[in-house]
Design an enzyme around this catalytic site. Structure first.
Site, PDB file in Angstrom:
ATOM      1  N   GLY A  13       0.807  -1.217   0.000  1.00 56.17           N
ATOM      2  CA  GLY A  13       0.000   0.000   0.000  1.00 56.17           C
ATOM      3  C   GLY A  13       0.834   1.258   0.000  1.00 56.17           C
ATOM      4  O   GLY A  13       0.522   2.234   0.692  1.00 56.17           O
ATOM      5  N   TYR A 155     -13.112  -1.973  11.057  1.00 55.11           N
ATOM      6  CA  TYR A 155     -11.728  -1.480  11.030  1.00 55.11           C
ATOM      7  C   TYR A 155     -11.024  -1.761  12.361  1.00 55.11           C
ATOM      8  O   TYR A 155      -9.881  -2.243  12.392  1.00 55.11           O
ATOM      9  CB  TYR A 155     -11.745   0.021  10.736  1.00 55.11           C
TER      10      TYR A 155
END
Length: 247
Positions: A13, A155
């Site tokens: 990422g 999350y």
């Protein structure tokens, strides 16, 4: 100071935000950086920026939620540079919503990328590190994984899971000279936080003892330390980079 000279580092990422900051700092400190993300244009731009500054980098497309994609990246890196010294698990997404209204798809997708993706990368990279009898694995958790947060059950669960995964992997790999640690950032200036309203930002700042959001570079410096020789006797730990928010 090139404290990562000639090390090979995979940063997931790393097309923007915190991941990009880590990739740029690693290259500045002498590492050969594997920039990975799903959007090739962004990844190639980071590679170009590193190379223009005299660093060494390559781009690999990567979907961390797919085990085969993680395996392909590891194979490509070994074929090119014959070693993997550092893995930074930074890839992650959010799909926020209150628990009662959250779809199973939104819960699963966040867990698949944030938590299972971290597992996939560790599993593949650790095989090479075990052969080398050395390595550094650093995974990005979050202050939300320590404290929870309304509207982010998926999350928070994924980031708390990364902490448990980190501690388990640290115990399994320590005897082979491999350290495994986590970073728990607080609120950091990224596209995600920049989208918040000023009212929300002000409310968050009141919860932070240092009264300000951090910068991606603050996280990158902490990751760089854990990747260095200076952190050789540190494993299974969670380092908060949050302005004191989680204390």
């Amino acid at each position: 100071m090139e404290r990562l000279k000639d090390k090979v580092a995979i940063v997931t990422g790393s097309g923007d935000g915190i991941g990009k900051a880590i990739a740029l700092l690693f290259a500045q400190e002498g590492a050969k950086v594997v920039v990975t993300c799903r959007r090739e244009a962004m990844g190639q731009e980071v590679v170009r920026e590193i190379q223009e500054k005299g660093g060494t980098a390559m781009y690999c497309p990567l979907d961390v939620s797919k085990e085969s994609s993680c395996g392909d990246v590891v194979d490509a890196v070994i074929a090119k540079w014959k070693q993997i010294d550092i893995l930074v698990n930074n890839a992650g997404i959010t799909r926020d919503g209150l628990l009662m209204g959250m779809s199973e798809e939104d819960f699963s997708r966040v867990v698949d990328i944030n938590l299972k993706g971290t597992f996939n990368c560790i599993r593949h990279v650790s095989r090479m590190m075990l052969k080398q009898r050395s390595g550094r694995i650093i995974s990005l958790s979050s202050v939300v994984g320590l404290r929870g947060n309304a509207g982010q059950a998926n999350y928070a669960a994924s980031k708390a899971g990364i902490i448990g995964l980190t501690k388990s992997a640290a115990k399994e790999l320590a005897s082979r000279g491999i350290t495994v640690n986590a970073i728990a950032p607080g609120f950091i200036h990224t596209d995600m936080t920049d989208a918040l309203s000023e009212k929300v930002k002000s409310s968050i700042r009141e919860e932070i003892p240092m009264k300000e959001f951090g910068n991606p570079e603050d996280v990158a410096k902490a990751v760089s330390f854990l990747a260095s020789e200076g952190a050789g006797y540190i494993t299974g730990q969670v380092l908060c980079v949050d302005g004191g928010m989680a204390m």
